[in-house]
Design an enzyme around this catalytic site. Structure first.
Site, PDB file in Angstrom:
ATOM      1  N   ARG A   1       7.122   2.425   2.540  1.00 44.40           N
ATOM      2  CA  ARG A   1       5.766   2.275   2.031  1.00 44.40           C
ATOM      3  C   ARG A   1       5.699   2.506   0.525  1.00 44.40           C
ATOM      4  NH1 ARG A   1       2.467  -0.505   4.721  1.00 44.40           N
ATOM      5  NH2 ARG A   1       0.649   0.680   4.012  1.00 44.40           N
TER       6      ARG A   1
ATOM      7  N   THR B   1       3.747   8.790  -0.287  1.00 43.56           N
ATOM      8  CA  THR B   1       4.708   7.991  -1.036  1.00 43.56           C
ATOM      9  C   THR B   1       3.955   6.859  -1.709  1.00 43.56           C
ATOM     10  OG1 THR B   1       6.773   6.727  -0.920  1.00 43.56           O
ATOM     11  CG2 THR B   1       5.282   6.532   0.953  1.00 43.56           C
TER      12      THR B   1
ATOM     13  N   ALA C   1       0.829  -1.200   0.000  1.00 43.72           N
ATOM     14  CA  ALA C   1       0.000   0.000   0.000  1.00 43.72           C
ATOM     15  C   ALA C   1       0.864   1.251   0.000  1.00 43.72           C
ATOM     16  CB  ALA C   1      -0.919   0.010   1.220  1.00 43.72           C
ATOM     17  N   CYS C   2       0.260   2.352  -0.440  1.00 38.07           N
ATOM     18  CA  CYS C   2       0.936   3.638  -0.377  1.00 38.07           C
ATOM     19  C   CYS C   2       1.012   4.097   1.073  1.00 38.07           C
ATOM     20  CB  CYS C   2       0.176   4.667  -1.203  1.00 38.07           C
ATOM     21  SG  CYS C   2      -0.021   4.216  -2.939  1.00 38.07           S
ATOM     22  N   GLY C   3       1.790   5.131   1.306  1.00 36.59           N
ATOM     23  CA  GLY C   3       1.885   5.696   2.640  1.00 36.59           C
ATOM     24  C   GLY C   3       1.455   7.151   2.622  1.00 36.59           C
TER      25      GLY C   3
END
Length: 283
Positions: A74, A250, A43-45
């Site tokens: 991330r 990110t 997953a994105c952060g």
């Protein structure tokens, strides 16, 4: 919990006892109850920090930098190990910083905060003047005037080869309404301008993308890792860059190709899901 930790007052080390269903420490638990390991995805952060009293300071941007770098895991990077899937920051417009920059470099006087909009554009060096002229014409048609264009300072010495090969020429615009009006009218006009420009200016062989256009916030982003973001944009490490909020992102490009345009897709509000981030576009 996947494991329990037993402390020992006499020793600095700790003992970890793993549940019986985990054959090895590096293995996760099997399917049980509502848990299903097949739902595990990258997953994105996303991180957010703000001063609750609304006071601008450089400390907020420094805290955002620390937050972003802490989320480096991330995101993802290409095989060259230096091209990130994307990273960026949304911050409140650092009015005093921009006012000083334009005054010193172009002798342009910015209106007070909230009376103008600004944003960073992705262009190409060959056609950027033509694109800027078309944007200026669209602004005039909507009762606005372009105050100035600024070349965004960048340092590409630390980014990857893949990112360099598609690096845009970045220009920042400052635009205002010719006649004073309500806040709602300001926001509506800037929203319409961005949408019209996005649909009417792009053409084959000519790069044109608006990262954001707002009288409240500014977006810096790119095909970068979270730590590269701060070395690539000198503005972000300038001690005079002050803000009262910052949203950092990110990207882990799970099901789409990485690109400069797809990095940090958040112009105002956001929600994140496994492998993707969605944005609610507001003026």
């Amino acid at each position: 919990m996947l494991f329990s930790k037993l402390g020992n007052n006499r020793r600095s080390s700790s003992i970890y006892i793993f549940p019986r269903y985990m054959a090895e420490p590096w293995q996760g638990p099997p399917k049980q109850g509502l848990y299903d390991p097949t739902f595990e995805k990258e997953a994105c952060g996303v991180g957010f920090i703000a001063a609750i009293d609304g006071r601008r300071s450089n400390k907020i941007i420094r805290d955002a930098q620390r937050l972003a770098i802490s989320m480096n895991h991330r995101g993802a990077c290409a095989c060259d190990n230096d091209t990130g899937d994307g990273a960026g920051i949304l911050a409140a417009i650092p009015h005093d910083f921009y006012a000083a920059q334009l005054k010193d470099a172009q002798n342009v006087q910015l209106p007070s905060f909230g009376k103008y909009a600004t944003g960073i554009f992705y262009l190409d060096k060959l056609h950027h003047k033509e694109s800027e002229d078309k944007f200026t014409t669209l602004a005039e048609e909507l009762g606005m005037s372009v105050l100035a264009w600024r070349t965004v300072p960048t340092d590409s010495s630390t980014i990857g080869t893949v990112a360099k090969n598609s690096e845009p020429f970045m220009r920042q615009v400052f635009v205002t309404l010719k006649n004073d009006t309500s806040e709602e009218e300001y926001d509506s006009k800037y929203f319409v301008l961005r949408k019209r420009a996005t649909h009417l200016i792009p053409a084959p062989g000519k790069r044109f993308y608006i990262c954001s256009l707002s009288r409240r916030v500014i977006v810096y982003k790119g095909q970068l890792t979270s730590d590269q973001l701060w070395t690539y944009f000198p503005d972000l490490v300038n001690p005079h860059f002050e803000t009262y909020l910052a949203l950092v992102h990110t990207r882990f490009s799970t099901n789409t190709f990485p690109s400069w345009e797809r990095a940090h897709p958040l112009r105002s509000l956001c929600g994140t899901e496994p492998g993707a981030a969605s944005a609610l576009e507001l003026p």
